[in-house]
Design an enzyme around this catalytic site. Structure first.
Site, short mmCIF file in Angstrom:
data_model
loop_
_atom_site.label_atom_id
_atom_site.label_comp_id
_atom_site.label_asym_id
_atom_site.label_seq_id
_atom_site.Cartn_x
_atom_site.Cartn_y
_atom_site.Cartn_z
N GLY A 1 -0.22 3.79 -2.79
CA GLY A 1 -0.21 5.24 -2.58
C GLY A 1 1.23 5.72 -2.53
CB ILE B 1 -8.79 -3.99 5.96
CG1 ILE B 1 -7.89 -3.17 6.84
CG2 ILE B 1 -8.21 -4.25 4.59
CD1 ILE B 1 -6.58 -3.89 7.21
CB ALA C 1 -0.91 0.01 1.22
CB CYS C 2 3.27 2.41 2.18
SG CYS C 2 1.92 2.08 3.28
N PRO D 1 -4.57 3.44 8.89
CG PRO D 1 -4.98 5.01 7.20
CD PRO D 1 -3.94 4.07 7.72
CB THR D 2 -7.70 -0.36 9.16
OG1 THR D 2 -8.48 0.29 10.17
CG2 THR D 2 -6.36 -0.77 9.74
CD GLU E 1 -0.45 4.70 7.04
OE1 GLU E 1 -0.65 5.93 7.04
OE2 GLU E 1 -0.96 3.93 6.21
CG ASN F 1 2.04 5.87 4.09
OD1 ASN F 1 2.34 6.55 5.07
ND2 ASN F 1 1.06 5.02 4.12
N PRO F 2 0.92 8.29 1.90
CG PRO F 2 -0.35 7.98 -0.05
CD PRO F 2 0.76 7.36 0.76
CB CYS F 3 -2.74 7.66 5.61
SG CYS F 3 -3.93 7.49 4.26
N1 UDP Z 1 -4.07 4.06 0.20
C1 UDP Z 1 -4.14 4.51 -1.10
N2 UDP Z 1 -5.36 4.82 -1.65
C2 UDP Z 1 -6.51 4.70 -0.95
C3 UDP Z 1 -6.44 4.24 0.39
C4 UDP Z 1 -5.22 3.92 0.93
O1 UDP Z 1 -3.12 4.64 -1.76
O2 UDP Z 1 -7.59 4.99 -1.51
C5 UDP Z 1 -2.75 3.69 0.80
C6 UDP Z 1 -2.10 4.84 1.53
O3 UDP Z 1 -0.69 4.71 1.44
C7 UDP Z 1 -2.55 4.59 2.95
C8 UDP Z 1 -2.44 3.10 3.02
O4 UDP Z 1 -2.91 2.67 1.74
O5 UDP Z 1 -1.72 5.27 3.84
C9 UDP Z 1 -3.22 2.41 4.11
O6 UDP Z 1 -4.54 2.88 4.11
P1 UDP Z 1 -5.72 2.04 4.77
O7 UDP Z 1 -5.20 1.39 6.01
O8 UDP Z 1 -6.94 2.90 4.90
O9 UDP Z 1 -5.97 0.92 3.64
P2 UDP Z 1 -6.87 -0.41 3.58
O10 UDP Z 1 -5.91 -1.55 3.58
O11 UDP Z 1 -7.84 -0.42 4.71
O12 UDP Z 1 -7.56 -0.29 2.26
#
Ligand code: UDP
Length: 571
Positions: A115, A453, A86-87, A449-450, A310, A306-308
């Site tokens: 992201g 998920i 994700a990051c 942030p999850t 963390e 990364n974007p959020c």
């Molecule tokens: N992220 C992204 N686009 C989105 C949501 C999340 O690129 O629309 C990336 C971003 O780096 C964020 C990370 O995924 O910091 C984790 O986000 P989150 O925990 O909300 O993701 P989930 O796994 O719940 O989709």
């Protein structure tokens, strides 16, 4: 197997996670999704026997709702794309070639569901010299616009919208423009605004109607400025000290390292605070604290997250995340530590396997990731866990539980990573790291942030309190779903606090408690009531810095036009 999915979770899976054929028809069931992921991630094991064993274990881990990996792993594992992280953080060097290379690379990453974070701090400031053309440079902000439009064009594989983090050091000469970037109209939009004003003045509308039209139009224009970016100022310790002492700090041109002037720290701090109060941005990160805690300083300096926020990473580094659903580990009002320990160990193995199974979008990224093998194991459902334990979120007991649970997760994760090092080898840069004993991963823990998920798991997001026990959620694509939490019927009503009942100080203390035992960083929003003052925001930043947080994001209720979560009206 207890694939106990709510209607909302099923809808979300259908909309964004389940595989589809060329005609866009769904070709797998939720059960098949988890089988696909478990099988694929177990393939990193060395022999068939182990693969079979872990496939079964990983499948149970996810379907019993104890742990879920980040969305790209759920979406792409066992598919042709196979991009699981994700990051990402990409370097933005001070050259045309470098900048546009980063734009291209970001597009490739977004397409695969990741992201991207960037530090724009190395770019020479606006109006600085450009030797090759004899001209002047347009500065970080104008290049950020290019990244923003490119992101608009590439929707993340049709499943996720492109997310970016843009950072600028507080001692960059263009810092003022950066802080204003989302709060003031840029040149083009100012022109549009002026034209609209002129056309309205030619009508016979009442002045108060004209004012309202203009203010709505301004909001609309501002909403589009850097809409694909989260912006954060990278503040230094020197800056925070200058704020306390009320003195100036130095501003440096990154092209040649020359000091080009001084700025009044208090004024800049006030400006950041004002905009954060107004619309939640820019956020801040404490860049020196991040580098103090960098476990492999020899690999280089960290400039961005990364974007959020963390996951602080080196340029060209990526990280995959996964979160344990804490609400599942309460039995008879007590934490089931043994079960939690087993889950931590299995989750670490899962996330470590993800590194090997990942098909990285660029060879530079693969090379960088393999040096440190960072993973980010975190939690979701912390607030639900507290409620099940009979603890109020805004209490000393909650802060103590945050520390206890995260210390336990961190210790067991590191312990297991050491065992994995014996079995599979330590991360290659281990000898130059801060760790005495070999371990498999340079970092183990992150609080994500999850956003999606936790929705699949049907629990509270990350370490955030419930926004409400009944609410409507609108995702980025405009899909609306309604949530009702019924577990509250058994809970003592005194402890059923929600986001807005909680004083900002408690939000920060919970963030700091987790940060103490998190290798990377913590995603958390410090929610303030609509009536909060600018001073309240300033105090929040100072407290977060004092408590060793790595960054802070504040949000004042109602300060933005559209909110992702809205409490149901009948509440
Ligand atoms: N992220 C992204 N686009 C989105 C949501 C999340 O690129 O629309 C990336 C971003 O780096 C964020 C990370 O995924 O910091 C984790 O986000 P989150 O925990 O909300 O993701 P989930 O796994 O719940 O989709």
């Amino acid at each position: 197997m207890s694939l106990d999915l709510s209607k909302n979770a099923k809808n979300l899976l259908e909309n964004r996670y389940l595989r589809r054929n060329e005609k866009r028809e769904i070709i797998e069931t939720p059960k098949e999704l988890f089988q696909r992921v478990a099988k694929n991630i177990a393939e990193a094991e060395e022999d068939q026997e182990k693969q079979n064993y872990y496939e079964e274990e990983f499948y149970k881990l996810m379907t019993e709702s104890k742990f879920l990996p980040n969305s790209p792993t759920l979406m792409n594992a066992g598919t042709e794309l196979q991009q699981l992280a994700a990051c990402f953080v990409l370097p933005v060097p001070d050259s045309m070639e470098g900048i546009f290379n980063a734009v291209k690379n970001a597009a490739l990453i977004h397409k695969s569901g990741g992201g991207t974070g960037f530090a724009f701090s190395r770019l020479r400031p606006q109006n600085d010299v450009v030797k090759s053309t004899g001209g002047i440079s347009s500065g970080p902000l104008s290049f950020m616009k290019v990244f923003n439009s490119a992101t608009n064009t590439v929707k993340q594989g049709g499943k996720r919208r492109g997310a970016n983090m843009g950072m600028l050091r507080v001692d960059h000469p263009d810092i003022l423009n950066f802080i204003n970037a989302k709060g003031e109209l840029n040149e083009e939009n100012q022109e549009l605004y002026d034209q609209f004003e002129t056309s309205l003045e030619e009508t016979y509308l009442k002045p108060e109607i004209i004012d309202e039209e203009l203010s709505n139009y301004k909001e609309k224009l501002l909403d589009k400025q850097f809409s694909n970016f989260n912006l954060s100022v990278a503040v230094t310790d020197e800056f925070m000290e200058a704020v306390q002492e009320g003195c100036n700090y130095k501003v440096v041109n990154p092209r040649n390292g020359q000091v080009v002037g001084e700025l009044d720290a208090k004024k800049i701090f006030k400006l950041i605070v004002n905009y954060a109060w107004k619309n939640g941005e820019p956020g801040i990160i404490f860049i020196d604290e991040i580098n103090r805690k960098n476990p492999v300083p020899n690999l280089g300096e960290i400039e961005a997250t990364n974007p959020c926020g963390e996951q602080p990473l080196l340029p060209n580094e990526a990280c995959n995340l996964g979160s344990i659903n804490l609400s599942q580990f309460v039995k008879n009002q007590k934490v089931d530590w043994n079960a939690l320990k087993d889950t931590v160990r299995l989750a670490v193995r899962f996330l470590d396997n993800v590194i090997d199974m990942n098909k990285y979008p660029l060879s530079e990224i693969e090379e960088q990731v393999m040096k440190a093998r960072k993973i980010g194991l975190g939690v979701m459902g912390f607030h639900e866990m507290l409620i099940r334990l009979g603890i109020s979120y805004n209490s000393e007991d909650a802060v103590e539980m945050a520390k206890k649970v995260m210390e336990f997760i961190k210790e067991n994760a590191h312990q297991y990573s050491q065992e994995l090092a014996e079995e599979k080898g330590a991360f290659p840069a281990w000898e130059e790291s801060v760790y005495e004993k070999p371990q498999r991963n340079a970092t183990l823990t992150t609080i994500a942030p999850t956003g999606s998920i936790s929705f699949l798991a049907g629990t509270s997001g990350g370490i955030e309190p419930f926004f409400s026990f009944s609410y409507t959620h609108t995702d980025g694509e405009g899909n609306v779903s309604t949530f009702e939490y019924d577990f509250t019927e058994e809970a003592d009503t005194d402890i059923l606090v929600t986001t807005m009942d909680i004083e900002p100080e408690w939000h920060i203390r919970i963030q700091a408690a987790f940060q103490k035992y998190v290798d990377n960083a913590v995603s958390k929003t410090i929610n303030l009531p609509y009536v909060a003052s600018k001073e309240d925001v300033g105090e929040a930043y100072v407290l977060a810095h004092e408590l060793g947080c790595k960054g802070l994001t504040v949000y004042r209720d109602g300060s933005r036009g559209s909110q992702v979560l809205e409490t149901n009206k009948e509440d």
